[in-house]
Enzyme design. Structure first.
Site, PDB file in Angstrom:
ATOM      1  N   GLY A  88       0.808  -1.219   0.000  1.00 61.37           N
ATOM      2  CA  GLY A  88       0.000   0.000   0.000  1.00 61.37           C
ATOM      3  C   GLY A  88       0.837   1.264   0.000  1.00 61.37           C
ATOM      4  CG  HIS A 118      -1.030   2.986   8.349  1.00 61.06           C
ATOM      5  ND1 HIS A 118      -1.489   2.088   9.278  1.00 61.06           N
ATOM      6  CD2 HIS A 118       0.199   2.549   7.984  1.00 61.06           C
ATOM      7  CE1 HIS A 118      -0.576   1.146   9.459  1.00 61.06           C
ATOM      8  NE2 HIS A 118       0.458   1.400   8.690  1.00 61.06           N
ATOM      9  CD  GLU A 119       2.065   4.109   5.166  1.00 56.80           C
ATOM     10  OE1 GLU A 119       3.135   3.980   5.793  1.00 56.80           O
ATOM     11  OE2 GLU A 119       1.311   3.141   4.923  1.00 56.80           O
ATOM     12  CG  HIS A 126       4.026   3.953  10.310  1.00 55.03           C
ATOM     13  ND1 HIS A 126       4.126   3.059  11.358  1.00 55.03           N
ATOM     14  CD2 HIS A 126       3.509   3.240   9.278  1.00 55.03           C
ATOM     15  CE1 HIS A 126       3.683   1.864  10.962  1.00 55.03           C
ATOM     16  NE2 HIS A 126       3.290   1.947   9.709  1.00 55.03           N
TER      17      HIS A 126
HETATM   18  N1  ARG Z   1       5.432  -0.246   6.780  1.00 55.34           N
HETATM   19  C1  ARG Z   1       4.527  -0.250   5.657  1.00 55.34           C
HETATM   20  C2  ARG Z   1       3.166   0.097   6.218  1.00 55.34           C
HETATM   21  O1  ARG Z   1       2.467  -0.667   6.788  1.00 55.34           O
HETATM   22  C3  ARG Z   1       4.438  -1.543   4.936  1.00 55.34           C
HETATM   23  C4  ARG Z   1       5.725  -2.137   4.498  1.00 55.34           C
HETATM   24  C5  ARG Z   1       5.480  -3.481   3.954  1.00 55.34           C
HETATM   25  N2  ARG Z   1       6.708  -4.109   3.587  1.00 55.34           N
HETATM   26  C6  ARG Z   1       6.766  -5.332   3.101  1.00 55.34           C
HETATM   27  N3  ARG Z   1       7.890  -5.819   2.793  1.00 55.34           N
HETATM   28  N4  ARG Z   1       5.699  -6.045   2.944  1.00 55.34           N
HETATM   29  O2  ARG Z   1       2.798   1.195   6.239  1.00 55.34           O
HETATM   30 ZN    ZN Z   2       2.258   0.484   8.682  1.00 55.80          ZN
END
Ligand code: ARG
Ligand code: ZN
Length: 881
Positions: free
Chosen positions: A257, A293-294, A297
């Site tokens: 995503g 969401h991002e 983070h």
């Molecule tokens: N940290 C990212 C998020 O959830 C997703 C990263 C996914 N990475 C992966 N290798 N599947 O916002």
């Molecule tokens: Zn995340």
């Protein structure tokens, strides 16, 4: 190779800062890295420095300016006999244009992008690729100016200068130490929407959303969502943006995503681009929650990160919880508390479909997994969605204000560090010492270590003589691969009691007045709660309100109780749940072979909902949507997917006929008011009206179908246009074909719309036994590509995962197709292939005809010589469990 939680050891060397220099070129990018390395206190003098590297060429390596000896192992460099502090210089060569895995440095649409989480940085340069090594990054980007006018990296722009030979250079500096998985760069021909905002702190920030030149008119919603996210995090958690500049970049080739790289979030175009003509209401919602969401983070993930990847839920569970709360608060601000319930129901639906089935299958793992072969396989519904439920239960146990105190303490203790799930839970408990969380912390934390979905068995009895109602709660937790004999967890059970007239009964517990809604905390295997002062002649318990714990509630509700809850419960979630249970019981009876029976009491109850002017259209739409096919499958011991499809379809048809007048009345009364707006109320009206439209299509009247076809042509927004198209395809109308053709001609230039067009066809019911042929034909379409993850998903996942009624065939042809595509995709992009591999997770539950064919297909993939560790892990687990 298996990595285990119990093998964790802290790093022997720290990299306090790094200067990275990229000379970008699609065929040969040179990456120069100069690191300030220091042995950490307590590490042995003889400790080696271990650097990870994958698919890159090492050009030079120097310690304090001198060439030194080192050992090269598979995907590792090992340096011994190192001074206490030194400068390490490494130069590597990358081939971005050959990187089809989309991890590390790659190209998309002629521009450079990176994706480093979880282990992509090692595909750029040699580095201790683990989240507990945090460094200050200083980055220089050089590239041809005409081809790559925009050069971005994390943090603040220090300088931008022209170089000889048509090249230019940008220098970026990120003031916050970070693990390498948060590193990012972007270089290409992009344009941006930008805006400065003044935060509550008084500081101003520059916000930018970068896209390809033609897409600027689709960035308004993402920008608005970002501004709302910033305001919400300040207001709800006192967390403000810590950078002068915050950038979002959209890329059309992306494995998932989006990604929270510090100050430079990189997004799948699907979660950025929207305008009324190309995006649906669901797309608008998705953008709001992923942008949130991002952004969230930045504190939960970036300022405080994970010690190791087993702790992934520390940032993901918490951040999903935060984005869910964000969307709920925004919905409630627009549509009141029932809007909050609508959001909650949507989240629970995802949890129960994706996570409960994961927890019951071969990939079952705890929220904090204990081992993995490929960490990318553990970006799962369990780590994300169940992880969010664990955080939500903490909030329920300490209260909203207590939760805020816990968050404050968490940042006070751990800002700037890489920590564990235990650290988070401890901060929550310490900030709320009197809470049931603090009192039962050990038992509560079993949510992190025990896999499987708990069953909550409830039974109640009314005793008129003593004027008491006794509720007994008991929990059981099934065995999962590698785990048995589990211990009780802490389960908060929000509940209330209803009298025969539907009114809430006062809750007297242990001599205390608990009002009409309380939270019982189950901490043992079995506990009994006795409510006093009960004068009612009958009691209907409303249990697990708001879905207060991620469990399966086993309570033998008679239909009459469910109808009573549906009509009267004060908790909208449980009204919806009552309707789901009533509907599920009727579909399951039909699956078991009885003829579908829709009794008058059930139909009257649904009619009453549809006609209730006080209920939100969005809520009605959820209530009238039956449980999905895979959720139904999970309720059965042996699964015949086409049979489930037929039973659910029979229900839809029956509801179409039985409620025909109501569907028509809804259709007529919900006409749009004014132009398109994605707000909660308008989206709810569209959702319900389009559900009515779909049911009216089931009646098969030519004139009505003609009207729906007209809407495919004339609708003024994508939500309505696509709903009309989907309704025609769903019933297999003659007009579906010209409608699809028209639609494709109109939107050929819009990749995200064409993804929908592909997905709709691949997931459409198998009306004539030729659905697989149609899927193969879709793959021959000039616009199909296995390289582009969105496009590959739009056909392969839509068929293998979202269309169980057509994918599962007695002749096994669907499985053979799956095996073929998993292997083809694995050669290009292991992460995406491993996701597709999971379509057969639940093969053991299938009825024998399907099961044998599925096993054969799994074996054929397992036997293939060339298989990534990602895909191999999934296939091996499926065959072993
Ligand atoms: N940290 C990212 C998020 O959830 C997703 C990263 C996914 N990475 C992966 N290798 N599947 O916002
Ligand atoms: Zn995340």
């Amino acid at each position: 190779r298996i990595t285990r939680l119990t093998d964790y050891t802290p790093p022997a060397y720290a990299i306090d800062s790094v200067h990275l220099r990229f000379d970008l070129d699609p065929a040969k990018t040179r990456v120069h890295s100069r690191m300030a390395v220091r042995r950490v206190a307590g590490a042995a003098e003889s400790a080696a420095l271990v650097l990870d590297g994958e698919d890159i060429t090492l050009l030079t390596l120097k310690v304090n300016g001198e060439f030194v000896a080192f050992r090269q192992e598979t995907d590792k460099l090992v340096l011994d006999k190192l001074p206490e502090a030194f400068t390490l210089e490494i130069e590597t060569l990358n081939v971005p244009q050959a990187n089809t895995q989309l991890a590390g440095l790659y190209m998309s649409g002629g521009a450079f992008f990176t994706q480093c989480e979880a282990e992509g940085f090692r595909r750029i340069t040699y580095w201790p690729d683990r989240p507990d090594v945090m460094s200050r990054f200083h980055v220089t980007l050089r590239a041809d100016k005409a081809a790559y006018p925009v050069l971005l990296s994390n943090g603040n722009l220090v300088s931008h200068t022209d170089l000889d030979g048509g090249r230019h250079e940008a220098v970026w500096d990120d003031p916050f130490p970070k693990p390498c998985y948060l590193f990012a760069l972007v270089a290409g021909n992009l344009v941006c929407r930008e805006q400065t905002v003044r935060a509550a702190s008084g500081k101003t920030h520059l916000l930018q959303v970068y896209v390809r030149a033609g897409d600027l008119d689709k960035t308004e919603h993402a920008m608005e969502s970002l501004i709302k996210s910033i305001a919400w995090d300040e207001q709800r958690f006192g967390l403000s943006l810590d950078l002068d500049r915050f950038m979002i970049v959209a890329v059309s080739d992306f494995n998932m995503g989006a990604m929270e790289n510090k100050g430079l979030n990189i997004f799948n175009t699907k979660y950025v681009l929207a305008n009324p003509a190309t995006a649906t209401d669901a797309d608008y919602d998705g953008i709001e929650s992923v942008v949130g969401h991002e952004y969230f983070h930045n504190w939960t993930g970036n300022r405080i990160t994970c010690r190791d990847w087993f702790q992934l839920s520390l940032k993901e569970g918490l951040t999903v919880f935060r984005d869910q709360e964000f969307s709920q608060d925004l919905a409630a601000a627009a549509g009141g508390e029932s809007a909050r319930a609508v959001k909650r129901i949507e989240d629970v639906r995802v949890l129960r479909t994706a996570q409960f089935s994961e927890d019951a299958g071969p990939m079952a793992h705890p929220v904090r997994p204990e081992q993995y072969q490929a960490i990318d396989n553990f970006y799962t519904a369990t780590v994300y969605e169940k992880g969010a439920e664990v955080v939500r239960m903490m909030q329920t146990l300490v209260g909203r204000a207590g939760f805020r105190k816990g968050m404050d303490l968490y940042f006070q203790r751990f800002d700037g560090q890489a920590v564990t799930c235990d650290d988070f839970a401890q901060a929550m408990a310490d900030a709320n010492p009197q809470s049931p969380l603090a009192q039962h912390l050990v038992a509560f934390k079993r949510w992190y270590s025990q896999a499987g979905t708990p069953h909550l068995h409830a039974s109640g009895s009314l005793d008129p003589a003593s004027r008491t109602y006794t509720l007994t709660l008991r929990q059981t937790l099934p065995d999962t691969p590698g785990q048995s004999d589990k211990q009780p967890q802490v389960i908060p059970v929000a509940m209330g009691l209803l009298g025969p007239d539907g009114a809430a009964l006062p809750l007297w517990l242990d001599g205390q007045d608990k009002g009409s809604d309380t939270v019982l905390v189950l901490t043992e295997t079995e506990q009994t709660f006795t409510f006093g002062n009960i004068d009612a002649a009958a009691v209907t318990p409303s249990l697990l309100r708001r879905f207060s714990a991620p469990v399966i509630l086993d309570y033998a509700y008679p239909d009459a109780d469910l109808l009573h809850l549906l009509a009267h419960d004060a908790d909208p979630f449980n009204r919806w749940e009552a309707a789901q249970r009533l509907t599920l019981a009727r579909v399951l009876a039909a699956v078991r072979g009885d003829e579908l029976q829709l009794d008058p009491a059930y139909l009257d109850a649904l009619r009453a909902v549809l006609r209730d002017p006080k209920l939100d259209p969005a809520f009605k739409e959820l209530l009238l949507t039956p449980p999905g096919e895979s959720y139904i499958a999970e309720q059965l011991d042996e699964v015949d997917p086409p049979r489930i499809h037929r039973a659910r379809q029979a229900l839809r048809t029956a509801l179409a006929h039985e409620l025909a007048d109501d569907w028509q009345a809804l259709w007529d009364s919900l006409t749009p008011q004014g132009g398109y707006s994605p707000d909660f109320a308008s989206a709810g009206r569209r959702a319900l009206r389009n559900l009515a439209q779909a049911h009216l299509c089931e009646l098969g009247q030519t004139s009505w179908l003609g009207r729906v076809y007209q809407r495919v042509k004339d609708a003024d927004n994508m939500t309505d246009r696509f709903a009309a198209l989907a309704a025609l395809v769903q019933v297999g109308a003659e007009l579906a074909k010209p409608a699809l053709e028209r639609f494709a001609a109109q939107f050929a230039g819009e990749a995200l719309v064409m993804d929908k067009w592909f997905a709709l066809q691949a997931s459409s019911p198998d009306h004539d036994g030729r659905q697989l042929d149609r899927v193969r034909a879709l793959m021959q379409h000039p616009a199909f590509s296995l390289q582009n993850p969105n496009r590959a998903r739009s056909v392969l996942f839509a068929y293998c995962q979202a269309n169980p009624g057509a994918f599962h065939r007695a002749d096994g042809a669907g499985y053979a197709f799956w095996a073929e595509q998993v292997q083809a995709l694995d050669a290009i992009n292991p992460q995406v292939a491993a996701r597709l591999a999971r379509a057969l997770d639940r093969w053991r539950k299938l009825a024998p005809v399907y099961r044998d064919a599925a096993q054969q297909a799994l074996r054929s993939v397992a036997d293939s010589a060339m298989l990534s560790s990602d895909t191999r892990e999934i296939i091996e687990r499926a065959l072993a469990n």
